[in-house]
Design an enzyme around this catalytic site. Structure first.
Site, PDB file in Angstrom:
ATOM      1  N   LYS A 204       0.722  -1.015   0.074  1.00 20.64           N
ATOM      2  CA  LYS A 204      -0.141  -0.011  -0.001  1.00 20.64           C
ATOM      3  C   LYS A 204       0.652   1.436   0.085  1.00 20.64           C
ATOM      4  CE  LYS A 204       0.762   0.858   4.546  1.00 20.64           C
ATOM      5  NZ  LYS A 204       0.908   1.953   5.379  1.00 20.64           N
ATOM      6  N   ARG A 274       3.636   9.750   4.758  1.00 23.53           N
ATOM      7  CA  ARG A 274       4.939  10.147   4.157  1.00 23.53           C
ATOM      8  C   ARG A 274       5.212   9.606   2.803  1.00 23.53           C
ATOM      9  NH1 ARG A 274       6.357   8.398   9.295  1.00 23.53           N
ATOM     10  NH2 ARG A 274       6.852   6.160   8.756  1.00 23.53           N
TER      11      ARG A 274
END
Length: 357
Positions: A204, A274
């Site tokens: 993912k 991030r």
């Protein structure tokens, strides 16, 4: 609760878990590879580098001494980034009880918080659990726990309601991990599908980098919007399922659980992500101009200032796709962007038009 819990890795996620455990009455010691982080946790009760906005309970402390951190711990969480995890475990193995593989000393339960893959000698992705089982004493075969789910550290530290999956081939180990982690704000569910949960947790991040690229392009193009993002999200989930089947996942329901579509959604959409941030900065900050190619980027990834795990996972999944003849247009296309073989806009347009070449 007097049992000591050790967490190897004092990044944002490891610190957030420590914060939650500390609030729940546990005594927690974090291992940090930098003295400054450990000092700030011990003196100010704040991780000034990785989780600066959240006060830690006084039951949480830190040290750079691995032996001190793990001595007498009944439970150990591994939270170092995938690039550095094996080095941390090698350090851990120098000390008792791991230094005496006689089967008699009591071993602490070990759970893994790290998301990503570790490459084999051919560069193909290996599951973290498989690598650790080869490194750790034989006792840990089928006894390790893998923890994942939609769980940004900032919100876990704030006490916002969060769900996690604790997966293990040993039900008692996953149940023990569940009982230690769960609180009023942290819901934890047990699973036997340790393969599927690991695939979702690592893959993912690659989709999230691509999502960040799309996010930045929506500002400069009038053909992308919320509908486009959902299209990419669905394509990403399909790709994760393809990876899962290729790597041996046998529980399709995992991909529609919180560790699958749940973790994918929050990683792609959250402001804390991030990987999404890195994808966005490929466009907005031309961040790839500082690196020659993908290998140079991974080698010097510290220069970015944060760690997008999807960059590393992308390299390994592209190798997997080539060797097993898998159609992974997001992973393969993103690999070409990171390796400076393809322009970001071309990737997104190709994906959304159904061009998988």
């Amino acid at each position: 609760m007097n049992d000591k819990i050790a967490i190897i890795g004092a990044g944002s996620w490891g610190t957030a878990v420590a914060c939650s455990l500390g609030k729940n009455g546990h005594r927690v010691v974090l291992w940090s590879h930098t003295a400054g982080v450990a000092d700030s946790i011990n003196t100010e009760h704040i991780n000034v580098k990785y989780l600066p906005k959240h006060k830690l309970p006084k039951t949480v402390s830190a040290s750079t001494d691995m032996e001190e951190v793990c001595k007498d711990a009944s439970f150990i969480f591994l939270a170092s980034p995938s690039l550095y995890l094996t080095s941390a475990v090698e350090e851990l193995l120098k000390f008792a009880p791991f230094s005496h593989d006689d089967g008699e000393m009591p071993y602490p339960t070990i759970a893994v918080l790290t998301k990503g893959f570790i490459p084999d000698e051919n560069g193909e992705p290996q599951f973290i659990i498989d690598v650790l089982e080869k490194m750790l004493p034989d006792f840990y075969k089928n006894h390790l726990v893998y923890v994942a789910g939609p769980s940004h550290g900032e919100e876990v530290a704030e006490g916002k309601l969060t769900g996690l999956i604790a997966a293990s081939q040993n039900p008692m180990c996953s149940i023990r991990c569940r009982e230690i982690l769960r609180s009023r704000s942290l819901l934890v569910y047990s699973s036997l599908d340790i393969i599927g949960v690991q695939v979702c947790a690592a893959a993912k991040n690659v989709v999230a980098v691509a999502f960040g690229v799309l996010d930045a392009l929506t500002v400069t193009s009038d053909i992308f919007g919320d509908n486009t993002e959902s299209l990419l999200l669905a394509a990403g989930l399909n790709e994760i399922q393809t990876i899962g089947r290729a790597m041996g996942a046998t529980h399709p329901e995992t991909f529609t659980s919180i560790s699958g579509v749940g973790d994918l959604d929050v990683t792609c959409r959250s402001k804390y992500g991030r990987n999404r941030r890195f994808g966005n900065e490929i466009i907005t900050k031309k961040i790839l101009l500082s690196f020659e190619n993908l290998d140079d980027l991974i080698k010097n990834i510290d220069k970015i200032g944060y760690l997008p795990e999807g960059v590393v996972a992308c390299k390994y999944l592209n190798i997997l796709a080539e060797k097993r003849n898998l159609k992974l247009p997001i992973c393969s296309g993103l690999y070409k962007i990171l390796n400076k073989e393809l322009k970001p806009l071309d990737l997104i347009e190709n994906l959304l038009q159904g061009d998988t070449k």
